[in-house]
Design a protein around this motif. Sequence first.
Motif, short mmCIF file in Angstrom:
data_model
loop_
_atom_site.label_atom_id
_atom_site.label_comp_id
_atom_site.label_asym_id
_atom_site.label_seq_id
_atom_site.Cartn_x
_atom_site.Cartn_y
_atom_site.Cartn_z
N ASP A 534 0.80 -1.22 0.00
CA ASP A 534 0.00 0.00 0.00
C ASP A 534 0.84 1.27 0.00
O ASP A 534 0.41 2.31 -0.48
N MET A 535 2.08 1.19 0.53
CA MET A 535 2.93 2.36 0.51
C MET A 535 3.97 2.29 -0.61
O MET A 535 4.18 3.26 -1.35
N GLY A 536 4.60 1.15 -0.78
CA GLY A 536 5.63 1.02 -1.80
C GLY A 536 5.12 1.29 -3.20
O GLY A 536 5.86 1.80 -4.06
N ALA A 537 3.86 0.97 -3.43
CA ALA A 537 3.28 1.18 -4.76
C ALA A 537 3.14 2.65 -5.11
O ALA A 537 2.84 2.99 -6.26
N GLN A 538 3.36 3.53 -4.14
CA GLN A 538 3.26 4.96 -4.41
C GLN A 538 4.57 5.54 -4.95
O GLN A 538 4.61 6.71 -5.32
N PHE A 539 5.63 4.72 -4.98
CA PHE A 539 6.92 5.16 -5.50
C PHE A 539 7.17 4.54 -6.87
O PHE A 539 6.86 3.37 -7.09
N ASP A 540 7.76 5.32 -7.77
CA ASP A 540 8.05 4.77 -9.09
C ASP A 540 9.43 4.12 -9.11
O ASP A 540 10.10 4.01 -8.07
N ALA A 541 9.87 3.68 -10.27
CA ALA A 541 11.14 2.95 -10.39
C ALA A 541 12.34 3.79 -10.00
O ALA A 541 13.39 3.26 -9.64
N GLN A 542 12.21 5.11 -10.06
CA GLN A 542 13.31 6.00 -9.69
C GLN A 542 13.24 6.42 -8.22
O GLN A 542 14.08 7.18 -7.76
N GLY A 543 12.25 5.94 -7.48
CA GLY A 543 12.12 6.28 -6.08
C GLY A 543 11.40 7.58 -5.82
O GLY A 543 11.44 8.12 -4.71
N ARG A 544 10.70 8.10 -6.80
CA ARG A 544 9.95 9.35 -6.65
C ARG A 544 8.53 9.02 -6.19
O ARG A 544 7.91 8.08 -6.70
N LEU A 545 8.02 9.77 -5.22
CA LEU A 545 6.64 9.61 -4.80
C LEU A 545 5.75 10.16 -5.90
O LEU A 545 5.68 11.37 -6.12
N ARG A 546 5.07 9.25 -6.61
CA ARG A 546 4.33 9.65 -7.81
C ARG A 546 3.19 8.67 -8.07
O ARG A 546 3.34 7.46 -7.89
N ASP A 547 2.08 9.19 -8.50
CA ASP A 547 0.93 8.35 -8.85
C ASP A 547 1.10 7.82 -10.27
O ASP A 547 0.91 8.54 -11.24
N TRP A 548 1.49 6.54 -10.38
CA TRP A 548 1.70 5.95 -11.70
C TRP A 548 0.62 4.90 -12.03
O TRP A 548 0.75 4.14 -12.98
N TRP A 549 -0.45 4.90 -11.23
CA TRP A 549 -1.54 3.97 -11.44
C TRP A 549 -2.70 4.65 -12.18
O TRP A 549 -2.92 5.84 -12.03
N THR A 550 -3.45 3.86 -12.93
CA THR A 550 -4.72 4.37 -13.43
C THR A 550 -5.70 4.37 -12.26
O THR A 550 -5.53 3.63 -11.28
N LYS A 551 -6.75 5.16 -12.35
CA LYS A 551 -7.73 5.23 -11.28
C LYS A 551 -8.40 3.88 -11.04
O LYS A 551 -8.65 3.48 -9.90
N GLU A 552 -8.67 3.18 -12.13
CA GLU A 552 -9.34 1.88 -12.01
C GLU A 552 -8.44 0.85 -11.33
O GLU A 552 -8.89 0.08 -10.47
#
Length: 684
Positions: A534-552
């Motif tokens: 739930d937390m790790g999924a909020q970071f991208d491959a570069q370690g930036r806190l970023r929303d990379w998910w679609t809403k669905e």
Amino acid sequence: MKTRWTPVKTAIALALCGATFAMTPGFAAEQGAAATQAKPAAATMLPGDDFFAWANSEWLASTEIPADRGAWSSMHALADETNQRIVKLIEAAGADKAAGAEARKVADFYNAYMNEAAIEAAGAAPLRPHLARIEAIKSRTDLARVLGASLRADVDPLNATNFETENLFGVWINQGLNEPGRNVPWLLQGGLGMPDRAYYLDNNPKMAELRTKYQQHIAAMLTLAGFDKAEERALKIFALESELAQSHASREESADIQKANNVWTAKDFASKAPGMDWKTFLSAAGLGKQDRFQVYHPGAVTGAARQVMATDIGTWKDYLAFHLVNQYANTLPKAFGDQRFAFYGKALGGTPQQSLRWKRALSATNGAMDDAVGKLYVGKYFPAENKARIQQMVGNIKDAFARRIDKLDWMAPATRAQAKEKVRTMYVGIGYPDKFKSYEGLQVSPTDAFGNVIRAQQFHYRQQLAKLSQKPDRSEWCMPPQLVNAVNLPMQNALNFPAAILQPPFFDPQASDAANYGAIGSVIGHEISHSFDDMGAQFDAQGRLRDWWTKEDLAHFKAASQKLVEQYSSYKPFEDLALNGQLTLSENLSDLAGLAAAYDAYKLKGGEKAATQEADREFFTGYGRAWRTKMREASLRRTVLTDGHAPAQYRTYTVRNLDAWYDAFGVKPGQKLYLAPQERVRVW
């Protein structure tokens, strides 16, 4: 002394250093690790009724918790064996005239801590210059200067449930949440002598009893240090800490990384947290030239600044004096250490007996010179062939996890591509770091235990501050090689597997692949999975806190996660205390996905033998036995309240969500752990 490596942790670790695998005994000398009170299984116990008790029945029946521990487990036993090996290496280095300078420093630090006669002879004298600086405080500016100068990089990101530090704030240096190419100072809440705000604020008899004992402890420490009117001073110190606790974030709030994403400039402190002379404070802390700060707990920073102005200077001086004595009690005469243990060991941990002096000395040495000790350990006890075999397992499990991502019918192609990129680019450290820390410049005396601890903390703090002028290093380790644990570093997109956990019962070169994949394979899978909890999924491959998910995709993930929250919240170790499924969600998600990925990897790579029911039973039994643990009631209660990991018994219940476990053991409806297929939680 508050050691850097202690036994409990929670989701804040994911944001700081990383999400660790377990509640390791590590180097802690005063407390035990999270565990369970499960009773031994009867001969007729079925795996489907209580898999933990079934897998560990003989061990539970024959094992007693040592008198100096709040708990005992396979990890404790492994750490104990590792520590005994290390002490022999340190003693040999001390006796070897040809030992290198760094090994000599390790031996001198350890031997000074062991020299109780010299410590008794010194009495409280080592405290005097530090107490004199506190006594010299005359103004709020003086107070800000002393508070700033007392800061240390002692935030223990592996002990994140106890992210509290006895210093007013915790300081940690790492890349920013939004700026992966730049190191910044992080500020976290601190200033409490008890583990969490709940100990000050919860209205129940057990907490009230601990509050009374803590006030008695404060008074006793002040009396030992020569203060008069100790009870009166203790009441005021406790009242100040209670005010600080009011502004602290809860465990659940701290686990929400979005709430930690607060970037303040140096000028912001005066307006957002009035009451503190921030220019003086930051300058004294060595942070006066910094223009940007990651403020993890803004409410606590604001609340602390408010108390700097609202509380009289005399109380602040007593507060600082108490915490000085309290932190360094184990390097002062025996009466100080005994009093510290009476509260933190007996009252808080339920531990009847204090650890032997050599164990506390090693804990302190590890805290001061962890990499130097680790270098001695891996040179003797971590063969190259073990590293190669683990590297192969890591590759197999990463492949299996990527395959699971490919099979997710709910995940959009864009989200899937980025998830696989995280797995592909993940740095995995096995055994020990690519580059060990240097201790050149650290002054260690063979006769001054108190001074050694102070100098080591100051040395570490200077090393950390130096990172502010350097680029982030994704290969930097967050754990030393001799720690029995593992970690995911989301901002580095990296994993660390220290050498000490890569031995039986987690990894046994002589055991079957099935058992090894069930034990260490699930650990590897667990850490990989932390990148997608739930937390790790909020970071991208570069370690930036970023929303990379679609809403669905995010909605599906949250819905599946909520089922796991509900499952774990239904477990009740005590009639008056249930698990907090939200607090333990990150770890529960990683247990589930990690075990599934390890199982897939074994089935893919294990050949013909892996296709048998016997192999599946070995796999799951290896997993269950790695969790064998017993815990005293006080320690278990503290774990349930503050730890981001579920107690061990309930972590083994992860198996009830995997279809293969039902087939392996013939688990049927009516058995206590049985879940209908539609009720089994499936996320990754």
